[in-house]
Design an enzyme around this catalytic site. Sequence first.
Site, PDB file in Angstrom:
ATOM      1  N   TYR A   3       0.973   9.350  -9.673  1.00 35.03           N
ATOM      2  CA  TYR A   3       1.436  10.737  -9.574  1.00 35.03           C
ATOM      3  C   TYR A   3       2.845  10.925 -10.141  1.00 35.03           C
ATOM      4  CZ  TYR A   3      -2.531  11.189  -6.375  1.00 35.03           C
ATOM      5  OH  TYR A   3      -3.798  11.184  -5.818  1.00 35.03           O
ATOM      6  N   ASP A  23       0.877  -1.160   0.000  1.00 32.02           N
ATOM      7  CA  ASP A  23       0.000   0.000   0.000  1.00 32.02           C
ATOM      8  C   ASP A  23       0.913   1.207   0.000  1.00 32.02           C
ATOM      9  OD1 ASP A  23      -2.863   0.701  -0.023  1.00 32.02           O
ATOM     10  OD2 ASP A  23      -2.276   1.953   1.662  1.00 32.02           O
TER      11      ASP A  23
END
Length: 203
Positions: A158, A73
């Site tokens: 991103y 994660d």
Amino acid sequence: MGERKRVVVATGNPHKVVEIEAALAASGWEFVALHDLGDFPEPVENGETFEANARIKAQAAFEETGLAALADDSGLVVDALDGRPGVYSSRYAGEHATDAQNNAKLLAELDGVPAEKRTARFVSTIVFIDVDGTETVAAGACEGLIASEPSGEGGFGYDPLFHPLELGGEPSMAQISLEQKNAISHRGKALVDLREKLGFYDE
């Protein structure tokens, strides 16, 4: 030589599987994405930390397949936004937001913030659960700056906005090779941490 150990990667993102395979090549293991093994329900990622969400995903994959399972994660932590998007990085602009939508929201929230205040870091936590249930946790981070516009065609998430400080802040994460990215990225560092904790070393 015996049969190769299969490790299920609890992700639907093929980019992550490629990065994991590249970083853990010394293991000799075979990595397979969870969705390639069947249509499994997605666990609810309701943890408040990266480690909690990684554990939720790894545990679900382990229980569903009976194979050793690995889950990561990760996300972007932006100082000027009090740590957002954080654990909500992949769904910052909505539950099924695209990378472009997430990037657009980030840029909108940072509108007017000067370059020197746009400090951020990618953070990754990996949870590996072996076939006997043994758990290993690894982590890594990559410091950088958020640009005012995207650049580069590689990577995902991103990456086009994130300029790593280890490379002088010039190229974005989307403008470097996979080898360069693995050497400096949050996930790359977490995988090195995992590799060392599991006792795998390149020959």
